[in-house]
Scaffold this motif. Structure first.
Motif, PDB file in Angstrom:
ATOM      1  N   THR A   1       0.846  -1.177   0.000  1.00 31.13           N
ATOM      2  CA  THR A   1       0.000   0.000   0.000  1.00 31.13           C
ATOM      3  C   THR A   1       0.886   1.233   0.000  1.00 31.13           C
ATOM      4  O   THR A   1       1.783   1.348   0.842  1.00 31.13           O
ATOM      5  N   VAL A   2       0.647   2.137  -0.931  1.00 33.73           N
ATOM      6  CA  VAL A   2       1.359   3.412  -1.003  1.00 33.73           C
ATOM      7  C   VAL A   2       0.297   4.496  -0.976  1.00 33.73           C
ATOM      8  O   VAL A   2      -0.575   4.535  -1.845  1.00 33.73           O
ATOM      9  N   ASP A   3       0.354   5.368   0.053  1.00 31.15           N
ATOM     10  CA  ASP A   3      -0.620   6.437   0.181  1.00 31.15           C
ATOM     11  C   ASP A   3       0.036   7.651   0.827  1.00 31.15           C
ATOM     12  O   ASP A   3       1.258   7.721   0.909  1.00 31.15           O
ATOM     13  N   ALA A   4      -0.763   8.586   1.297  1.00 31.01           N
ATOM     14  CA  ALA A   4      -0.238   9.833   1.859  1.00 31.01           C
ATOM     15  C   ALA A   4       0.570   9.610   3.125  1.00 31.01           C
ATOM     16  O   ALA A   4       1.438  10.416   3.461  1.00 31.01           O
TER      17      ALA A   4
ATOM     18  N   THR B   1       6.981   5.641   7.004  1.00 32.17           N
ATOM     19  CA  THR B   1       6.453   6.968   6.719  1.00 32.17           C
ATOM     20  C   THR B   1       7.374   7.646   5.716  1.00 32.17           C
ATOM     21  O   THR B   1       8.540   7.260   5.567  1.00 32.17           O
ATOM     22  N   TRP B   2       6.869   8.664   5.036  1.00 29.12           N
ATOM     23  CA  TRP B   2       7.652   9.299   3.980  1.00 29.12           C
ATOM     24  C   TRP B   2       8.921   9.937   4.507  1.00 29.12           C
ATOM     25  O   TRP B   2       9.928  10.002   3.795  1.00 29.12           O
ATOM     26  N   ASP B   3       8.934  10.399   5.754  1.00 27.05           N
ATOM     27  CA  ASP B   3      10.150  11.028   6.274  1.00 27.05           C
ATOM     28  C   ASP B   3      11.251  10.027   6.618  1.00 27.05           C
ATOM     29  O   ASP B   3      12.405  10.418   6.790  1.00 27.05           O
ATOM     30  N   GLU B   4      10.949   8.737   6.699  1.00 23.21           N
ATOM     31  CA  GLU B   4      11.987   7.746   6.975  1.00 23.21           C
ATOM     32  C   GLU B   4      12.390   6.941   5.738  1.00 23.21           C
ATOM     33  O   GLU B   4      13.115   5.972   5.844  1.00 23.21           O
ATOM     34  N   ILE B   5      11.939   7.372   4.567  1.00 22.69           N
ATOM     35  CA  ILE B   5      12.268   6.691   3.316  1.00 22.69           C
ATOM     36  C   ILE B   5      13.232   7.562   2.525  1.00 22.69           C
ATOM     37  O   ILE B   5      12.979   8.752   2.312  1.00 22.69           O
ATOM     38  N   SER B   6      14.354   6.972   2.094  1.00 29.68           N
ATOM     39  CA  SER B   6      15.281   7.736   1.260  1.00 29.68           C
ATOM     40  C   SER B   6      15.075   7.438  -0.220  1.00 29.68           C
ATOM     41  O   SER B   6      15.412   8.268  -1.064  1.00 29.68           O
TER      42      SER B   6
ATOM     43  N   THR C   1      16.025   2.944   3.235  1.00 27.69           N
ATOM     44  CA  THR C   1      16.043   3.874   4.358  1.00 27.69           C
ATOM     45  C   THR C   1      17.396   4.579   4.420  1.00 27.69           C
ATOM     46  O   THR C   1      18.379   4.108   3.840  1.00 27.69           O
ATOM     47  N   PRO C   2      17.483   5.701   5.132  1.00 27.58           N
ATOM     48  CA  PRO C   2      18.737   6.456   5.198  1.00 27.58           C
ATOM     49  C   PRO C   2      19.910   5.681   5.806  1.00 27.58           C
ATOM     50  O   PRO C   2      21.055   6.016   5.548  1.00 27.58           O
ATOM     51  N   ASN C   3      19.652   4.662   6.587  1.00 29.00           N
ATOM     52  CA  ASN C   3      20.744   3.910   7.214  1.00 29.00           C
ATOM     53  C   ASN C   3      21.220   2.756   6.324  1.00 29.00           C
ATOM     54  O   ASN C   3      21.720   1.756   6.819  1.00 29.00           O
ATOM     55  N   SER C   4      21.060   2.902   5.015  1.00 30.09           N
ATOM     56  CA  SER C   4      21.548   1.949   4.003  1.00 30.09           C
ATOM     57  C   SER C   4      20.928   0.561   4.124  1.00 30.09           C
ATOM     58  O   SER C   4      21.573  -0.440   3.858  1.00 30.09           O
TER      59      SER C   4
ATOM     60  N   GLU D   1       3.236  12.075  -6.393  1.00 32.32           N
ATOM     61  CA  GLU D   1       2.480  12.958  -5.498  1.00 32.32           C
ATOM     62  C   GLU D   1       3.121  13.090  -4.116  1.00 32.32           C
ATOM     63  O   GLU D   1       3.222  14.191  -3.583  1.00 32.32           O
ATOM     64  N   TYR D   2       3.535  11.994  -3.511  1.00 32.44           N
ATOM     65  CA  TYR D   2       3.919  12.002  -2.099  1.00 32.44           C
ATOM     66  C   TYR D   2       5.421  11.995  -1.838  1.00 32.44           C
ATOM     67  O   TYR D   2       5.867  12.480  -0.817  1.00 32.44           O
ATOM     68  N   PHE D   3       6.200  11.425  -2.745  1.00 36.25           N
ATOM     69  CA  PHE D   3       7.634  11.264  -2.475  1.00 36.25           C
ATOM     70  C   PHE D   3       8.401  12.398  -3.140  1.00 36.25           C
ATOM     71  O   PHE D   3       8.298  12.618  -4.341  1.00 36.25           O
ATOM     72  N   GLU D   4       9.160  13.125  -2.315  1.00 36.61           N
ATOM     73  CA  GLU D   4       9.956  14.246  -2.832  1.00 36.61           C
ATOM     74  C   GLU D   4      11.372  13.757  -3.071  1.00 36.61           C
ATOM     75  O   GLU D   4      11.988  13.163  -2.193  1.00 36.61           O
TER      76      GLU D   4
END
Length: 161
Positions: free
Chosen positions: A86-89, A104-109, A126-129, A157-160
């Protein structure tokens, strides 16, 4: 050549008793065995009924409802007999049998995906490789195409970047 004496290494890795506060289960049982019924006077315990709260119902903390994704944005919900993606807001959610992983989007690199025959594979980085892949099998190739289109729209839409 002259040999040097190396002192023995002490620590929790070699001796768990080295850590203060740790005791073996046998030590607790032995301490409980020392207290016998003759040493301790018998007491009668009566249960106490809890009193009614004087607070009004409004003052009690209410459980918060689980956050839901807004229905107006693009959402990918790809499911098969064992799992789902599932990919959503709120982010990306993987399930497989009884296991679930939420990102959550803030923990995805980074998010990458690929297709093979009728299978969609989505990998969250994730940021920790570390990376976490999950895949689902589409019932047919047209459904797989539909899922990849929905995934593209949701990521745009959601991932910057």
């Amino acid at each position: 050549m002259e040999s040097q004496k190396v002192p023995p290494v002490t620590g929790a890795g070699f001796d768990p008793a080295y850590v203060p506060g740790l005791t073996s289960p046998g030590a607790e049982a032995a301490a409980e065995d020392k207290v016998t019924e003759s040493d301790e006077p018998t007491r009668e315990v009566t249960p106490v009924e809890p009193e009614e709260s004087e607070e009004p119902e409004d003052a009690k903390p209410q459980p918060e409802p689980a956050p839901k994704a807004p229905a107006d944005g693009p959402v990918l919900e790809a499911k098969d007999r064992r799992g789902s993606i599932t990919v959503d807001a709120t982010g990306v959610r993987f399930t497989l049998d009884d296991q679930e992983a939420d990102f959550t989007w803030d923990e995805i690199s980074a998010v990458e995906y690929g297709t093979s025959r009728k299978r969609l594979t989505v990998t969250v980085h994730t940021p920790n490789s570390r990376w976490y892949p999950n895949d689902v099998e589409a019932p047919d190739k047209s459904r797989l195409k539909e899922w990849t289109d929905q995934l593209d729209k949701a990521l745009d839409e959601y991932f910057e970047d």
